[in-house]
Write a protein that holds these residues in place. Structure first.
Motif, PDB file in Angstrom:
ATOM      1  N   GLY A  71       0.813  -1.211   0.000  1.00  0.00           N
ATOM      2  CA  GLY A  71       0.000   0.000   0.000  1.00  0.00           C
ATOM      3  C   GLY A  71       0.842   1.254   0.000  1.00  0.00           C
ATOM      4  O   GLY A  71       0.573   2.206  -0.752  1.00  0.00           O
TER       5      GLY A  71
ATOM      6  N   TYR B 124      -3.358   5.288  -5.898  1.00  0.00           N
ATOM      7  CA  TYR B 124      -4.014   5.495  -4.609  1.00  0.00           C
ATOM      8  C   TYR B 124      -4.935   4.336  -4.243  1.00  0.00           C
ATOM      9  O   TYR B 124      -5.342   4.204  -3.082  1.00  0.00           O
ATOM     10  CB  TYR B 124      -4.793   6.809  -4.628  1.00  0.00           C
ATOM     11  N   ALA B 125      -5.265   3.527  -5.232  1.00  0.00           N
ATOM     12  CA  ALA B 125      -6.099   2.359  -4.923  1.00  0.00           C
ATOM     13  C   ALA B 125      -5.395   1.386  -3.993  1.00  0.00           C
ATOM     14  O   ALA B 125      -6.030   0.556  -3.333  1.00  0.00           O
ATOM     15  CB  ALA B 125      -6.502   1.650  -6.225  1.00  0.00           C
ATOM     16  N   ALA B 126      -4.048   1.495  -3.938  1.00  0.00           N
ATOM     17  CA  ALA B 126      -3.298   0.622  -3.045  1.00  0.00           C
ATOM     18  C   ALA B 126      -3.615   0.883  -1.575  1.00  0.00           C
ATOM     19  O   ALA B 126      -3.315   0.044  -0.705  1.00  0.00           O
ATOM     20  CB  ALA B 126      -1.801   0.789  -3.290  1.00  0.00           C
ATOM     21  N   LEU B 127      -4.241   2.061  -1.295  1.00  0.00           N
ATOM     22  CA  LEU B 127      -4.639   2.331   0.093  1.00  0.00           C
ATOM     23  C   LEU B 127      -5.652   1.318   0.603  1.00  0.00           C
ATOM     24  O   LEU B 127      -5.802   1.121   1.815  1.00  0.00           O
ATOM     25  CB  LEU B 127      -5.221   3.745   0.191  1.00  0.00           C
ATOM     26  N   LEU B 128      -6.362   0.656  -0.327  1.00  0.00           N
ATOM     27  CA  LEU B 128      -7.319  -0.377   0.093  1.00  0.00           C
ATOM     28  C   LEU B 128      -6.628  -1.568   0.738  1.00  0.00           C
ATOM     29  O   LEU B 128      -7.270  -2.354   1.444  1.00  0.00           O
ATOM     30  CB  LEU B 128      -8.130  -0.845  -1.123  1.00  0.00           C
ATOM     31  N   LEU B 129      -5.332  -1.691   0.495  1.00  0.00           N
ATOM     32  CA  LEU B 129      -4.602  -2.795   1.116  1.00  0.00           C
ATOM     33  C   LEU B 129      -4.392  -2.582   2.609  1.00  0.00           C
ATOM     34  O   LEU B 129      -4.153  -3.543   3.338  1.00  0.00           O
ATOM     35  CB  LEU B 129      -3.240  -2.972   0.430  1.00  0.00           C
TER      36      LEU B 129
ATOM     37  N   PRO C  48      -6.626  -1.419   5.094  1.00  0.00           N
ATOM     38  CA  PRO C  48      -7.634  -2.107   5.919  1.00  0.00           C
ATOM     39  C   PRO C  48      -7.584  -3.618   5.761  1.00  0.00           C
ATOM     40  O   PRO C  48      -7.904  -4.353   6.707  1.00  0.00           O
ATOM     41  CB  PRO C  48      -8.959  -1.531   5.398  1.00  0.00           C
ATOM     42  N   LEU C  49      -7.167  -4.090   4.580  1.00  0.00           N
ATOM     43  CA  LEU C  49      -7.019  -5.537   4.414  1.00  0.00           C
ATOM     44  C   LEU C  49      -5.931  -6.070   5.337  1.00  0.00           C
ATOM     45  O   LEU C  49      -6.075  -7.148   5.936  1.00  0.00           O
ATOM     46  CB  LEU C  49      -6.698  -5.860   2.961  1.00  0.00           C
TER      47      LEU C  49
ATOM     48  N   TRP D 277      -7.282  -6.262   8.794  1.00  0.00           N
ATOM     49  CA  TRP D 277      -8.157  -7.431   8.930  1.00  0.00           C
ATOM     50  C   TRP D 277      -7.330  -8.714   9.086  1.00  0.00           C
ATOM     51  O   TRP D 277      -7.675  -9.585   9.897  1.00  0.00           O
ATOM     52  CB  TRP D 277      -9.057  -7.539   7.703  1.00  0.00           C
TER      53      TRP D 277
END
Length: 304
Positions: free
Chosen positions: A227, A243-248, A250-251, A254
């Motif tokens: 991320g 910036y889509a790597a920011l979704l990693l 919260p993953l 988790w």
């Protein structure tokens, strides 16, 4: 943990094993059917073997061996050593020879302490018991000279004896029906073994999941790094897709939470497994014939 490989009651349950154990014990001066004597013997010999491994000769030999092997690599780094090349190489060779000799001597002494004496007799008894169909609940790795993890054949494995058929008396049926008095007397004279505790579901589940997991922390770190790398690439290159790597992130959180949850669950299951092993110890002390433990439970016994 004080769980023995086999209890004295189990050895005495077969007359042939009992007699063999007593004959072997007579040679070494140990009653291998006495649980207290065997427990004391194993504790004493384990400490003695650990002391053999910590002898000064072993440490000095290892240090001398390392010095002899790495000394030549320091020659290019030091002009003083380079000017006395042959003397340095001779010293390295001498240190290597001395180190090998000391390490081999320490190893030989350790093997001698492991293979000779009462421990050799006890391994012989265990081999006889296994040949007669008596299960060995747990064999400590150190007793066979194996590594702590239990790998390898070991320097002194349990002797492999040919399997023995059941005693003829146990297979033969009486020619005539015994009298009620004789039956009652025989029943009263035969000791009834203590029951083995049933394995709880939690212990069986622990055996299945004990070796699982351990990847959550590493995976979470990799996701965080991925991320951060994606965001850095987006800022540097000016591509909004990064910036889509920011979704990693919260993953990754988790994954870490899942790892913590699994860790807590395994710890609770481990406590149940420890209680079960303690129950097996009590049952063995009462004369029960404890079955062979699974590798996961053996690790608990070794670690306890």
């Amino acid at each position: 943990m004080s769980l023995l490989p086999v209890s004295g009651a189990a050895l005495r349950s077969d007359a042939r094993v009992r007699d063999a154990a007593r004959d072997i014990g007579a040679r070494y001066g140990v009653d291998y059917t006495d649980d207290a004597a065997v427990t004391e013997l194993l504790a004493e010999r384990r400490k003695a073997l650990e002391a053999e491994q910590r002898r000064p000769a072993a440490w000095l030999g290892l240090l001398a061996l390392l010095a002899g092997l790495f000394l030549p690599f320091g020659i290019p780094m030091s002009p003083a050593l380079d000017t006395h090349l042959f003397a340095v190489l001779g010293a390295a060779a001498a240190l290597t020879v001395i180190g090998v000799a000391l390490v081999v001597h320490a190893r030989t002494q350790w093997k001698r302490a492991l293979r000779d004496g009462p421990l050799a007799g006890y391994r012989e008894v265990l081999g006889v018991a296994r040949a007669h169909g008596i299960p060995l609940a747990h064999i400590p790795p150190w007793l066979e000279g194996r590594t702590t993890s239990g790998g390898g054949k070991g320097a002194a494995p349990i002797p492999a004896c040919p399997p023995v058929e059941p005693a003829p008396a146990a297979l033969a049926e009486p020619a005539t029906a015994p009298s009620p008095t004789a039956t009652a007397t025989a029943t009263a004279s035969v000791p009834v073994p203590a029951p083995v505790p049933a394995k709880p579901w939690a212990v069986s589940y622990y055996e299945q999941v004990a070796d699982e997991g351990g990847w959550h922390d590493e995976t979470g770190c990799l996701l965080i790094l991925a991320g951060a790398g994606g965001v850095t690439w987006a800022v540097t290159v000016g591509t909004a897709v990064g910036y889509a790597a920011l979704l990693l992130v919260p993953l990754a959180v988790w994954v870490w939470l899942a790892g913590r949850r699994q860790g807590r669950e395994k710890e609770e299951l481990r406590e149940e497994a420890l209680k079960y092993v303690k129950a097996l110890e009590a049952a063995q002390a009462a004369g029960a014939r404890v079955p062979e433990l699974s590798p996961q439970l053996r690790e608990l016994v070794d670690g306890g």
